[in-house]
Motif scaffolding. Structure first.
Motif, PDB file in Angstrom:
ATOM      1  N   SER A 202       0.835  -1.198   0.000  1.00  0.00           N
ATOM      2  CA  SER A 202       0.000   0.000   0.000  1.00  0.00           C
ATOM      3  C   SER A 202       0.871   1.249   0.000  1.00  0.00           C
ATOM      4  CB  SER A 202      -0.956  -0.036   1.204  1.00  0.00           C
ATOM      5  OG  SER A 202      -1.914   1.001   1.128  1.00  0.00           O
ATOM      6  N   HIS A 203       0.430   2.287   0.701  1.00  0.00           N
ATOM      7  CA  HIS A 203       1.027   3.617   0.631  1.00  0.00           C
ATOM      8  C   HIS A 203       1.327   4.150   2.032  1.00  0.00           C
ATOM      9  CE1 HIS A 203      -0.327   3.954  -3.631  1.00  0.00           C
ATOM     10  NE2 HIS A 203      -1.265   3.131  -3.183  1.00  0.00           N
ATOM     11  N   LYS A 204       2.166   5.174   2.075  1.00  0.00           N
ATOM     12  CA  LYS A 204       2.563   5.737   3.365  1.00  0.00           C
ATOM     13  C   LYS A 204       1.367   6.236   4.168  1.00  0.00           C
ATOM     14  CE  LYS A 204       4.771   9.659   3.403  1.00  0.00           C
ATOM     15  NZ  LYS A 204       5.860  10.654   3.290  1.00  0.00           N
ATOM     16  N   GLY A 205       0.476   6.988   3.515  1.00  0.00           N
ATOM     17  CA  GLY A 205      -0.673   7.520   4.230  1.00  0.00           C
ATOM     18  C   GLY A 205      -1.580   6.422   4.768  1.00  0.00           C
ATOM     19  N   TRP A 206      -1.834   5.415   3.946  1.00  0.00           N
ATOM     20  CA  TRP A 206      -2.696   4.306   4.365  1.00  0.00           C
ATOM     21  C   TRP A 206      -2.048   3.527   5.505  1.00  0.00           C
ATOM     22  CZ3 TRP A 206      -3.024  -0.853   5.226  1.00  0.00           C
ATOM     23  CH2 TRP A 206      -4.289  -1.434   5.241  1.00  0.00           C
ATOM     24  N   LEU A 207      -0.763   3.236   5.382  1.00  0.00           N
ATOM     25  CA  LEU A 207      -0.051   2.482   6.421  1.00  0.00           C
ATOM     26  C   LEU A 207       0.039   3.280   7.721  1.00  0.00           C
ATOM     27  CD1 LEU A 207       2.725   1.036   4.109  1.00  0.00           C
ATOM     28  CD2 LEU A 207       1.019  -0.334   5.333  1.00  0.00           C
ATOM     29  N   ARG A 208       0.187   4.599   7.599  1.00  0.00           N
ATOM     30  CA  ARG A 208       0.195   5.446   8.796  1.00  0.00           C
ATOM     31  C   ARG A 208      -1.141   5.352   9.528  1.00  0.00           C
ATOM     32  NH1 ARG A 208      -0.086  10.624   6.572  1.00  0.00           N
ATOM     33  NH2 ARG A 208      -2.332  10.264   6.688  1.00  0.00           N
ATOM     34  N   ASP A 226       3.552  -5.221  19.806  1.00  0.00           N
ATOM     35  CA  ASP A 226       4.986  -5.249  20.100  1.00  0.00           C
ATOM     36  C   ASP A 226       5.733  -4.889  18.821  1.00  0.00           C
ATOM     37  OD1 ASP A 226       7.573  -5.722  20.856  1.00  0.00           O
ATOM     38  OD2 ASP A 226       7.328  -7.869  21.206  1.00  0.00           O
ATOM     39  N   PHE A 227       6.286  -3.676  18.790  1.00  0.00           N
ATOM     40  CA  PHE A 227       7.066  -3.201  17.643  1.00  0.00           C
ATOM     41  C   PHE A 227       8.521  -3.012  18.061  1.00  0.00           C
ATOM     42  CE2 PHE A 227       2.900  -2.377  16.135  1.00  0.00           C
ATOM     43  CZ  PHE A 227       2.946  -2.120  14.777  1.00  0.00           C
ATOM     44  N   ASP A 228       9.432  -3.129  17.118  1.00  0.00           N
ATOM     45  CA  ASP A 228      10.848  -2.938  17.403  1.00  0.00           C
ATOM     46  C   ASP A 228      11.306  -1.521  17.089  1.00  0.00           C
ATOM     47  OD1 ASP A 228      10.558  -3.196  14.688  1.00  0.00           O
ATOM     48  OD2 ASP A 228      12.329  -4.447  14.380  1.00  0.00           O
ATOM     49  N   ILE A 229      10.368  -0.580  17.038  1.00  0.00           N
ATOM     50  CA  ILE A 229      10.691   0.831  16.836  1.00  0.00           C
ATOM     51  C   ILE A 229       9.958   1.652  17.895  1.00  0.00           C
ATOM     52  CG2 ILE A 229      11.269   0.817  14.383  1.00  0.00           C
ATOM     53  CD1 ILE A 229       8.401   1.464  13.735  1.00  0.00           C
ATOM     54  N   ASP A 230      10.596   2.728  18.330  1.00  0.00           N
ATOM     55  CA  ASP A 230       9.962   3.622  19.278  1.00  0.00           C
ATOM     56  C   ASP A 230       8.913   4.467  18.554  1.00  0.00           C
ATOM     57  OD1 ASP A 230      11.621   2.734  21.362  1.00  0.00           O
ATOM     58  OD2 ASP A 230      13.189   4.163  20.804  1.00  0.00           O
ATOM     59  N   GLU A 231       7.875   4.865  19.298  1.00  0.00           N
ATOM     60  CA  GLU A 231       6.801   5.686  18.736  1.00  0.00           C
ATOM     61  C   GLU A 231       6.316   5.101  17.409  1.00  0.00           C
ATOM     62  OE1 GLU A 231       8.260   9.683  18.541  1.00  0.00           O
ATOM     63  OE2 GLU A 231       8.263   9.926  20.715  1.00  0.00           O
ATOM     64  N   TRP A 232       6.049   3.807  17.426  1.00  0.00           N
ATOM     65  CA  TRP A 232       5.703   3.093  16.194  1.00  0.00           C
ATOM     66  C   TRP A 232       4.451   3.639  15.522  1.00  0.00           C
ATOM     67  CZ3 TRP A 232       0.905   0.852  16.391  1.00  0.00           C
ATOM     68  CH2 TRP A 232       0.373   0.558  17.662  1.00  0.00           C
ATOM     69  N   ASP A 233       3.527   4.194  16.294  1.00  0.00           N
ATOM     70  CA  ASP A 233       2.288   4.691  15.709  1.00  0.00           C
ATOM     71  C   ASP A 233       2.476   6.006  14.959  1.00  0.00           C
ATOM     72  OD1 ASP A 233       2.782   5.526  18.444  1.00  0.00           O
ATOM     73  OD2 ASP A 233       0.933   6.696  18.290  1.00  0.00           O
ATOM     74  N   GLU A 234       3.621   6.665  15.143  1.00  0.00           N
ATOM     75  CA  GLU A 234       3.885   7.926  14.459  1.00  0.00           C
ATOM     76  C   GLU A 234       5.048   7.832  13.476  1.00  0.00           C
ATOM     77  OE1 GLU A 234       1.938  10.396  14.541  1.00  0.00           O
ATOM     78  OE2 GLU A 234       0.646   9.674  16.155  1.00  0.00           O
ATOM     79  N   THR A 235       5.707   6.686  13.415  1.00  0.00           N
ATOM     80  CA  THR A 235       6.849   6.513  12.507  1.00  0.00           C
ATOM     81  C   THR A 235       6.347   6.068  11.141  1.00  0.00           C
ATOM     82  OG1 THR A 235       8.286   5.900  14.350  1.00  0.00           O
ATOM     83  CG2 THR A 235       9.021   5.301  12.140  1.00  0.00           C
ATOM     84  N   LEU A 236       6.772   6.779  10.094  1.00  0.00           N
ATOM     85  CA  LEU A 236       6.280   6.528   8.744  1.00  0.00           C
ATOM     86  C   LEU A 236       7.131   5.501   8.008  1.00  0.00           C
ATOM     87  CD1 LEU A 236       5.573  10.226   7.718  1.00  0.00           C
ATOM     88  CD2 LEU A 236       3.961   8.567   8.687  1.00  0.00           C
ATOM     89  N   TYR A 237       6.496   4.755   7.128  1.00  0.00           N
ATOM     90  CA  TYR A 237       7.209   3.818   6.260  1.00  0.00           C
ATOM     91  C   TYR A 237       8.053   4.581   5.253  1.00  0.00           C
ATOM     92  CZ  TYR A 237       4.817  -0.597   7.471  1.00  0.00           C
ATOM     93  OH  TYR A 237       4.357  -1.728   8.105  1.00  0.00           O
ATOM     94  N   LYS A 238       9.268   4.111   5.030  1.00  0.00           N
ATOM     95  CA  LYS A 238      10.128   4.674   3.991  1.00  0.00           C
ATOM     96  C   LYS A 238       9.789   4.027   2.651  1.00  0.00           C
ATOM     97  CE  LYS A 238      13.929   5.289   7.288  1.00  0.00           C
ATOM     98  NZ  LYS A 238      13.201   4.697   8.437  1.00  0.00           N
ATOM     99  N   ASN A 239      10.344   4.573   1.569  1.00  0.00           N
ATOM    100  CA  ASN A 239      10.119   3.995   0.250  1.00  0.00           C
ATOM    101  C   ASN A 239      10.501   2.523   0.228  1.00  0.00           C
ATOM    102  OD1 ASN A 239       9.161   6.308  -0.995  1.00  0.00           O
ATOM    103  ND2 ASN A 239      11.191   6.986  -1.660  1.00  0.00           N
ATOM    104  N   CYS A 240       9.579   1.688  -0.195  1.00  0.00           N
ATOM    105  CA  CYS A 240       9.789   0.249  -0.354  1.00  0.00           C
ATOM    106  C   CYS A 240      10.220  -0.450   0.943  1.00  0.00           C
ATOM    107  CB  CYS A 240      10.782  -0.044  -1.471  1.00  0.00           C
ATOM    108  SG  CYS A 240      10.393  -1.590  -2.337  1.00  0.00           S
ATOM    109  N   GLU A 241       9.873   0.132   2.069  1.00  0.00           N
ATOM    110  CA  GLU A 241      10.157  -0.532   3.345  1.00  0.00           C
ATOM    111  C   GLU A 241       9.228  -1.730   3.517  1.00  0.00           C
ATOM    112  OE1 GLU A 241      10.205   0.311   8.185  1.00  0.00           O
ATOM    113  OE2 GLU A 241       9.936   1.968   6.786  1.00  0.00           O
ATOM    114  N   VAL A 242       9.794  -2.825   4.000  1.00  0.00           N
ATOM    115  CA  VAL A 242       9.030  -4.038   4.265  1.00  0.00           C
ATOM    116  C   VAL A 242       9.117  -4.342   5.750  1.00  0.00           C
ATOM    117  CG1 VAL A 242       8.713  -6.487   3.725  1.00  0.00           C
ATOM    118  CG2 VAL A 242       9.629  -4.933   1.978  1.00  0.00           C
ATOM    119  N   ARG A 243       7.974  -4.630   6.360  1.00  0.00           N
ATOM    120  CA  ARG A 243       7.946  -5.055   7.754  1.00  0.00           C
ATOM    121  C   ARG A 243       7.181  -6.366   7.858  1.00  0.00           C
ATOM    122  NH1 ARG A 243      10.036  -2.059  11.497  1.00  0.00           N
ATOM    123  NH2 ARG A 243       8.839  -3.126  13.123  1.00  0.00           N
TER     124      ARG A 243
END
Length: 308
Positions: A202-208, A226-243
């Motif tokens: 999908s897209h950054k806005g949708w994933l956010r 349980d996320f491995d990043i701090d402030e996971w609900d406010e951290t945006l996906y980078k281009n072509c990032e896979v989680r």
């Protein structure tokens, strides 16, 4: 649906999902160039933003494809995913179903990551209107018609998009996008519970907004995350990032827990904990918390530069 399939769906309560943001598209390149040219002219932040928006209003950029760099980003992400899926850990297997936004930048990213001629068991590709980016009214966020997309991506099923549901109106706000993510989690995703491994592109806005939906559920106590990043609900996906995210449902088919990791941390867990087919992943996987630098939220009114 056969009786066997219904029985299998009742038993299924866990899904490993590969969430992907599309790679860089051509309109991203043009808007960055517009901002850089504005900076060279010594213009203010406001003028830089005006230059960026002017470029995005160009009808030539309607449903823009991936840039050259975006294609390379997708190929690199495919290599990382292939390394993870071929590492011998039963938790990480190729997706059986790929759910993808019907915009070309997402369709191309999904194809480069998961559709390969040498693969014996190709996944089923389904384009879903519910996964598209916020419909801003800009040409880059307007998709091509279904007939054109079917011709360009014959391996993808566009029947859902052809039905036109849900109706996504031009000019929708973030609240409406968030409502779409909630509908996806509650109604659409569970349709695929008989597939243990699924990809969502999908897209950054949708994933956010999906993360905001999950955060709401954590806040009201209905979900453990349980996320491995701090402030996971406010951290945006980078281009072509896979989680990689393990979603677990309870007996009432309500989402109960989400465990989300980067591909790198998922790979690290394999090295740290050799695979055992009968283990519970949440019991044995441990990660170090690591900060991830987020991107600027491009859809809010801001003086910062916005690329989406």
């Amino acid at each position: 649906i056969t009786i066997l399939k219904k029985f299998k769906m009742l038993l299924s309560n866990r899904m490993m999902i590969y969430f992907v943001r599309h790679a860089e598209a051509e309109h991203n390149v043009k808007e960055k160039e517009a901002v850089q040219n504005s900076i060279k002219r010594g213009e203010s932040k406001k003028e830089q933003e005006a230059a960026r928006k002017s470029i995005l209003n160009n009808p030539v950029l309607r449903d823009a494809p991936l840039s050259y760099r975006g294609t390379q980003e997708a190929r690199l992400s495919h290599t990382s995913l292939d390394d993870l899926m071929s590492a011998g850990d039963s938790r990480y297997q190729p997706p059986k179903v790929v759910l993808v936004s019907p915009l070309r930048r997402a369709l191309m990213t999904a194809t480069l990551l998961f559709h390969h001629s040498e693969s014996k068991n190709k996944p089923k590709f389904l384009a879903l209107e519910i996964l598209r980016e916020k419909r801003t009214g800009l040409p880059c966020d307007e998709r091509h018609d279904v007939a054109t997309l079917r011709q360009e991506f014959p391996h993808i099923n566009f029947d859902d998009v052809e039905r036109g549901l849900p109706i996504v109106n031009t000019g929708e706000d973030n609240t409406r996008v968030k409502a779409r993510t909630n509908e996806f989690l509650e109604e659409r995703l569970t349709e695929y519970l008989d597939n243990e491994f699924v990809a969502v592109v999908s897209h950054k806005g949708w994933l956010r907004e999906m993360r905001h939906t999950l955060k709401d559920r954590v806040t009201d106590g209905s979900l453990q995350a349980d996320f491995d990043i701090d402030e996971w609900d406010e951290t945006l996906y980078k281009n072509c990032e896979v989680r990689v995210a393990e979603f677990s449902w309870g007996s009432s088919r309500m989402l109960e827990s989400v465990v989300s990791r980067s591909v790198e941390n998922a790979m690290s867990s394999i090295v740290a904990c050799p695979s055992s087919p009968d283990r519970n992943p949440k019991d044995i996987v441990t990660f170090n918390k690591s900060e991830s630098i987020g991107e600027i939220d491009t859809e809010e009114e801001t003086e910062e530069m916005m690329f989406f």
